[in-house]
Structures are given as structure tokens and as C-alpha cells.
Design a protein around this motif. Sequence first.
Motif, mmCIF file in Angstrom:
data_model
loop_
_atom_site.group_PDB
_atom_site.id
_atom_site.type_symbol
_atom_site.label_atom_id
_atom_site.label_comp_id
_atom_site.label_asym_id
_atom_site.label_seq_id
_atom_site.Cartn_x
_atom_site.Cartn_y
_atom_site.Cartn_z
ATOM 1 N N LYS A 88 0.906 -1.589 -0.165
ATOM 2 C CA LYS A 88 0.431 -0.140 0.146
ATOM 3 C C LYS A 88 0.734 1.253 -0.374
ATOM 4 O O LYS A 88 2.222 1.405 0.913
ATOM 5 N N LEU A 89 0.676 2.048 -0.797
ATOM 6 C CA LEU A 89 1.421 3.430 -1.267
ATOM 7 C C LEU A 89 -0.063 4.824 -0.661
ATOM 8 O O LEU A 89 -0.708 4.427 -0.485
ATOM 9 N N GLN A 90 0.908 5.503 -0.481
ATOM 10 C CA GLN A 90 -0.199 6.567 0.237
ATOM 11 C C GLN A 90 0.415 7.887 -0.205
ATOM 12 O O GLN A 90 1.697 8.407 -0.246
ATOM 13 N N ILE A 91 -0.511 8.581 -0.773
ATOM 14 C CA ILE A 91 0.066 10.197 -1.357
ATOM 15 C C ILE A 91 -0.480 11.136 -0.081
ATOM 16 O O ILE A 91 -1.358 11.221 0.257
ATOM 17 N N GLN A 92 0.739 12.309 -0.082
ATOM 18 C CA GLN A 92 0.768 13.283 0.779
ATOM 19 C C GLN A 92 1.131 14.740 0.076
ATOM 20 O O GLN A 92 2.368 14.603 -0.590
ATOM 21 N N GLY A 93 0.425 15.623 0.398
ATOM 22 C CA GLY A 93 0.439 16.929 -0.517
ATOM 23 C C GLY A 93 -0.701 17.244 -0.902
ATOM 24 O O GLY A 93 -1.997 16.855 -1.456
ATOM 25 N N VAL A 94 -1.019 18.951 -0.852
ATOM 26 C CA VAL A 94 -2.172 18.945 -1.091
ATOM 27 C C VAL A 94 -2.163 19.402 -3.067
ATOM 28 O O VAL A 94 -1.282 19.833 -3.563
ATOM 29 N N GLY A 95 -2.918 18.870 -3.341
ATOM 30 C CA GLY A 95 -3.085 19.494 -4.838
ATOM 31 C C GLY A 95 -2.603 17.732 -4.952
ATOM 32 O O GLY A 95 -2.977 17.531 -6.920
ATOM 33 N N TYR A 96 -2.250 16.509 -4.739
ATOM 34 C CA TYR A 96 -1.687 15.370 -5.282
ATOM 35 C C TYR A 96 -2.738 14.449 -4.749
ATOM 36 O O TYR A 96 -3.213 14.117 -4.306
ATOM 37 N N ARG A 97 -2.640 13.716 -6.381
ATOM 38 C CA ARG A 97 -4.135 12.980 -6.187
ATOM 39 C C ARG A 97 -3.664 11.596 -7.119
ATOM 40 O O ARG A 97 -2.814 11.660 -8.095
ATOM 41 N N GLN A 149 8.396 1.641 -8.401
ATOM 42 C CA GLN A 149 8.615 2.876 -9.208
ATOM 43 C C GLN A 149 7.887 3.359 -9.043
ATOM 44 O O GLN A 149 8.012 4.763 -9.621
ATOM 45 N N ILE A 150 6.259 2.911 -8.565
ATOM 46 C CA ILE A 150 5.640 4.347 -7.960
ATOM 47 C C ILE A 150 6.259 5.846 -6.909
ATOM 48 O O ILE A 150 6.348 6.500 -7.243
ATOM 49 N N ARG A 151 6.611 4.687 -5.962
ATOM 50 C CA ARG A 151 7.351 5.292 -5.077
ATOM 51 C C ARG A 151 8.250 6.536 -5.736
ATOM 52 O O ARG A 151 8.136 7.539 -5.429
ATOM 53 N N ARG A 154 7.449 10.338 -7.418
ATOM 54 C CA ARG A 154 7.818 11.670 -6.254
ATOM 55 C C ARG A 154 8.337 10.788 -5.009
ATOM 56 O O ARG A 154 7.536 11.191 -4.755
ATOM 57 N N PRO A 155 9.079 10.769 -4.151
ATOM 58 C CA PRO A 155 8.784 10.549 -3.024
ATOM 59 C C PRO A 155 8.672 11.313 -2.192
ATOM 60 O O PRO A 155 9.415 12.559 -3.079
ATOM 61 N N PRO A 156 8.951 11.400 -0.971
ATOM 62 C CA PRO A 156 9.083 12.359 -0.170
ATOM 63 C C PRO A 156 9.784 13.230 0.258
ATOM 64 O O PRO A 156 11.103 12.439 0.424
ATOM 65 N N GLU A 157 9.552 14.397 0.068
ATOM 66 C CA GLU A 157 10.624 15.746 0.543
ATOM 67 C C GLU A 157 10.827 16.063 1.997
ATOM 68 O O GLU A 157 10.245 15.372 2.888
ATOM 69 N N PRO A 158 11.828 16.006 2.491
ATOM 70 C CA PRO A 158 12.232 16.060 3.962
ATOM 71 C C PRO A 158 12.199 17.372 4.903
ATOM 72 O O PRO A 158 12.071 17.261 5.747
ATOM 73 N N GLY A 163 4.607 13.984 -1.439
ATOM 74 C CA GLY A 163 5.378 12.866 -2.147
ATOM 75 C C GLY A 163 4.746 11.481 -1.930
ATOM 76 O O GLY A 163 3.987 11.070 -1.232
ATOM 77 N N ILE A 164 5.279 10.635 -2.816
ATOM 78 C CA ILE A 164 4.234 9.215 -1.994
ATOM 79 C C ILE A 164 5.495 8.562 -1.586
ATOM 80 O O ILE A 164 6.968 8.367 -1.978
ATOM 81 N N ARG A 165 4.913 7.739 -0.522
ATOM 82 C CA ARG A 165 5.109 6.661 0.597
ATOM 83 C C ARG A 165 4.338 5.533 0.960
ATOM 84 O O ARG A 165 3.789 5.444 0.177
ATOM 85 N N TYR A 166 5.450 4.323 1.610
ATOM 86 C CA TYR A 166 4.890 3.931 1.687
ATOM 87 C C TYR A 166 3.610 3.473 2.857
ATOM 88 O O TYR A 166 4.196 4.668 3.787
ATOM 89 N N LEU A 167 3.060 2.652 3.294
ATOM 90 C CA LEU A 167 1.464 3.545 4.053
ATOM 91 C C LEU A 167 2.471 2.986 4.950
ATOM 92 O O LEU A 167 3.380 1.654 5.495
ATOM 93 N N ASN A 168 2.216 3.709 6.691
ATOM 94 C CA ASN A 168 3.166 3.432 7.578
ATOM 95 C C ASN A 168 5.150 3.611 7.724
ATOM 96 O O ASN A 168 5.252 3.830 8.859
ATOM 97 N N GLU A 169 4.981 4.134 6.834
ATOM 98 C CA GLU A 169 6.654 4.612 6.444
ATOM 99 C C GLU A 169 6.415 6.380 6.803
ATOM 100 O O GLU A 169 6.376 7.408 7.006
ATOM 101 N N THR A 170 7.850 5.867 8.309
ATOM 102 C CA THR A 170 8.541 7.369 8.852
ATOM 103 C C THR A 170 9.282 8.191 7.792
ATOM 104 O O THR A 170 9.769 7.458 8.138
#
Length: 180
Positions: A88-97, A149-151, A154-158, A163-170
Motif C-alpha cells: 500500500k502506498l499513500q500520497i501526501q501533499g496539497v493537490g496530489y491525487r 517504481q510508483i514511489r 515523487r518520493p517524500p521530500e524531507p 510525496g508518495i510513501r509506503y503506508l506507515n513509512e516514517t
Amino acid sequence: MSRIGKKPINLPQNINITIIENNVQIQGPKGELSYKIPKLIQIKQDTKNNKLFLYKTEDNKEAQKLHGLCRTLINNMIIGVSQGFEKKLQIQGVGYRSQLDGDNLLLNVGYSHTVIVKPPKNIILEVENNTSITIKGIQKEQVGEIAAQIRRIRPPEPYKGKGIRYLNETINLKVGKSGK
């Protein structure tokens, strides 16, 4: 001595295994997979106890390396055709869909264009709430590779964690510039 290679592989009831020379074919409710075993490894099936055993034909370093590897690969194949794998992947960010267009995954993740991901034929993509992506399949390696590949798009920026992250990835967030 491979500790993993010594462990027997338990076979579920709904799995059919055929061993022909060095080829193993595993059939289950989710699909069918096959694997060619190296000549340094020998496989035996105990039909009475529903178990598989792997043995080394030679006692050298190469056989030791392959012993645990082959056992793990065959075990993953059995789990794949009986239960399947998912990431499972999770997308975080304003306007990211994200959304599905047939089998293709459309990602709007801050680029000037929509990114299109075409999955292989054995992979199923599901989207929930436009921000959760589920990747399902019977091959563990392939599911993990597609998720990576999906992650990678747009990997999560620090700094904000967008960005796109794995579920429960910190994500370890960095402190931004401090004003004077």
C-alpha cells in the motif's frame, strides 16, 4: 549451513505442486508460477505431511548460498498463489491525487503533466480516496518493484513530507531555515 534452507516448507491444502527434474510448478487459486531450481539444490516432496524439503547436492559455498535462497523463493511462490501479496502506498501533499483509467494509474503529483503508470498483466492496482494506492499480485518481487517504481515518481521530500510513501513509512523531517 543455511538455517533457512533447512526449514521445511508447509504446503496448504489448495496448492498443487509438480516437480519435473529441476522445474517446480505451483498452482493455486490465485494463479500459477514456475521456478527452475539450480543443479546444486535438490527438492523432495513429502505428500504424507504436506511438506517440501530442499537439500544441497554438493557441500560448497555456492550451494550454501543457493540453499536458503531457493527455499525462500519457493515459499514466496506458495504464499503468492494461495494468498497473494499486496503493498500500500499513500500520497501526501496539497493537490496530489491518483485515479484509475482502465488498468492505468494516473498520478497528479505536482508536475506540469499527469504521470501515467501502466502495470504488468499480473499486477492489479486499486485506488481508494484518491490518496491510497494498493498494488496486488502473486509475485512478491514484482509487487515490490512496481510499488518502488510508483514511489520513485515523487518520493517524500524531507521538509514537508509531500510525496508518495509506503503506508506507515516514517519520514524524518528536517528543520527548515530559521529566520533571524
